[in-house]
Write a protein that holds these residues in place. Structure first.
Motif, short mmCIF file in Angstrom:
data_model
loop_
_atom_site.label_atom_id
_atom_site.label_comp_id
_atom_site.label_asym_id
_atom_site.label_seq_id
_atom_site.Cartn_x
_atom_site.Cartn_y
_atom_site.Cartn_z
N PHE A 319 0.98 -1.08 -0.04
CA PHE A 319 0.04 0.01 -0.02
C PHE A 319 0.83 1.22 -0.20
N THR A 320 0.51 2.18 -0.75
CA THR A 320 1.32 3.53 -1.19
C THR A 320 0.50 4.85 -0.91
N ASN A 321 -0.82 4.63 -0.85
CA ASN A 321 -1.60 5.79 -0.98
C ASN A 321 -2.02 6.36 0.31
N PHE A 322 -0.97 6.83 1.14
CA PHE A 322 -1.19 7.16 2.67
C PHE A 322 -1.75 8.34 2.75
N GLU A 323 -1.72 9.26 1.91
CA GLU A 323 -2.23 10.78 1.89
C GLU A 323 -3.81 10.49 1.78
N LYS A 324 -4.37 9.45 1.26
CA LYS A 324 -5.70 9.28 1.34
C LYS A 324 -6.39 7.95 2.13
N LEU A 325 -5.52 7.77 3.02
CA LEU A 325 -5.85 6.41 4.07
C LEU A 325 -6.95 6.99 4.90
N PHE A 326 -7.90 6.27 5.09
CA PHE A 326 -8.87 6.38 6.09
C PHE A 326 -8.78 5.55 6.99
N VAL A 327 -8.93 5.89 8.43
CA VAL A 327 -8.74 5.24 9.70
C VAL A 327 -9.97 5.49 10.63
N GLY A 328 -10.61 4.51 10.95
CA GLY A 328 -11.47 4.48 11.92
C GLY A 328 -11.37 3.61 13.18
N ILE A 329 -11.48 4.11 14.33
CA ILE A 329 -11.14 3.43 15.62
C ILE A 329 -12.47 3.75 16.40
N ALA A 330 -13.20 2.60 17.00
CA ALA A 330 -14.24 2.64 17.74
C ALA A 330 -14.18 1.73 19.07
N LEU A 331 -14.78 2.19 20.09
CA LEU A 331 -15.11 1.59 21.18
C LEU A 331 -16.39 0.90 21.48
N ASP A 332 -16.74 -0.31 21.55
CA ASP A 332 -17.92 -0.90 21.80
C ASP A 332 -18.09 -1.35 23.24
N ASP A 333 -19.40 -1.35 23.89
CA ASP A 333 -19.53 -2.03 25.15
C ASP A 333 -19.69 -3.70 24.81
N ASN A 334 -19.67 -4.44 26.00
CA ASN A 334 -19.86 -5.71 25.76
C ASN A 334 -21.39 -6.07 25.02
#
Length: 426
Positions: A319-334
């Protein structure tokens, strides 16, 4: 300079696994034979640390090994550690419930212990009789106990049942009276083991208030074992951290808690390389997740409202397209309810210089105490399924501990909800 209340010198406690807890008659005779010949106990050379996560080969286990510490009069000391670390064993040795295998304690003052619900109570006797019995065991004169009697009964809230045998008490009534006796009788040292695990929220608050009063107001020494880090932080000025039967940290309570959290890594597989329940092309993969506190320590528990950095360790497979990288981080309960999410495109993040890791910094994790599961998503340019690089649900687990979030002197309640800084105008 204040005097020492407790000094532990080379304290060790060995147990023999099986039906006999400390040894057999033949072992005792063998020990005696070595002793009269002036030789070292042969069984001190064998045995394993009390590591519950590993299978052992020896029938002997060291619950505690070479414990040394000093506690000054008037200190409130939190003794913390994982299950099996030796906390309760240490308190039992101090309370003379059992004897150490090696070493000795030097204690300056009388000790009142609350190790288990109703320790030392006679179930056939009434609450009134048990108050006087416990006082006598602690070396109190009858007049001393009588002077404190009304305070004990008022604190316990069992006045209506004080002349009823305690075997008819509910577990809540039992622990209320037991704590009231231990906290009010005039001992110089109070030992409390997980009393806050029993009883309702009102009683827990009452216990904390009384222990604070005993330590700070009356100048008595308090030893407090608890898994509630917020309670330890608010009540104690000193901390002792145990791990596998040994002392790994002593010092002020806040650094002790930080050290414990940094070392309390659960047996949770943070390496995601072998997870097959993931979506995406795999051109960029998350192969490890670290939770990091403000000191740079890797943790898996954090106090509510505390600083948290989440680091995603990457494996790049073209992968080389870092300028268009999308990152999602989420926290869910149990219950798999989404509690909070951090989406890089909304936050205007530029990943063009990212190499082998992505870090999300949360200055204040304003969540109530609960267990949370981490979900991560890496995508190329959009969040459409065809652009997924790596998507993993329940990629890691984070424990949020209760704390005094609003600096009100009260610990926040548990539950998977956000906390927002606010105040009422009055």
């Amino acid at each position: 300079m204040r005097e020492l209340a407790i000094k532990a010198e080379n304290i060790s406690k060995q147990y023999r696994l099986g039906e006999v807890g400390t040894g057999t008659l033949s072992h005792d005779l063998n020990r005696f034979w070595y002793k009269i010949r002036g030789k070292e106990d042969p069984y001190l050379k064998i045995g394993e640390a009390n590591d519950r996560s590993a299978k052992g080969d020896s029938e002997y286990v060291w619950s505690l090994r070479d414990i040394n510490f000093e506690i000054t009069q008037g200190d409130a000391v939190g003794i913390i550690g994982r299950n099996g670390a030796g906390k309760s064993t240490l308190l039992k040795l101090l309370s003379k419930v059992t004897k150490p295998t090696t070493g000795s304690f030097k204690v300056n003052g009388r000790i009142a212990s609350l190790l288990e619900v109703g320790t030392g109570f006679n179930p056939e006797m009434t609450g009134r009789e048990n108050i006087f019995l416990n006082g006598a065991i602690l070396g109190m004169r009858r007049e001393e106990i009588r002077r404190k009697f009304d305070e004990i009964v008022a604190f316990s809230g069992v006045e209506r049942y004080i002349d009823t045998p305690v075997k008819r008490y509910s577990s809540g009534m039992y622990v209320r009276l037991a704590f009231a006796v231990a906290a009010h009788l005039e001992s110089e040292i109070l030992i409390v083991d997980e009393v806050l695990a029993v009883g309702d929220a009102e009683f827990q608050k009452k216990c904390l208030g009384k222990m604070g009063e005993v330590s700070k107001g009356e100048g008595r020494t308090v030893l407090f074992v608890s898994h509630n880090m917020a309670a330890v932080k608010s009540l104690c000025n000193q901390g002792i951290v145990l791990d596998k039967g040994g002392v790994i940290f002593t010092g002020e309570s806040s650094p002790a808690i930080d050290y414990y959290l940094a070392n309390n890594m659960k047996l949770f597989d943070h390496s995601l390389e072998h997870r097959t329940d993931r979506l995406g092309s795999g051109k960029l993969k998350v192969v490890g997740i670290d939770f990091i506190n403000e000191k740079g320590d890797v943790i898996n528990e954090i106090i509510s409202g505390g600083y948290l950095k989440i680091r995603l360790n990457l494996e790049n497979n073209g992968f080389t397209n870092f300028e268009k990288l999308f990152v999602g981080i989420a926290l869910d309960d149990n219950y798999e309810n989404r509690v909070v999410s951090f989406l890089s495109d909304e936050m205007g993040t530029d990943f063009s210089r990212t190499k082998d890791a992505i870090e999300l910094v949360i200055p204040n994790l304003n969540l109530r105490s609960a267990m949370y599961n981490l979900t991560i998503q890496l995508s190329n340019d959009s969040t459409k399924k065809e652009d997924f690089l790596d998507v993993i649900e329940k990629a890691a687990e984070l424990s949020v501990l209760p704390a005094d979030f609003w600096n009100s002197g009260k610990t926040n309640r548990g539950g998977s909800f956000a906390l927002l800084p606010a105040h009422y105008n009055v």
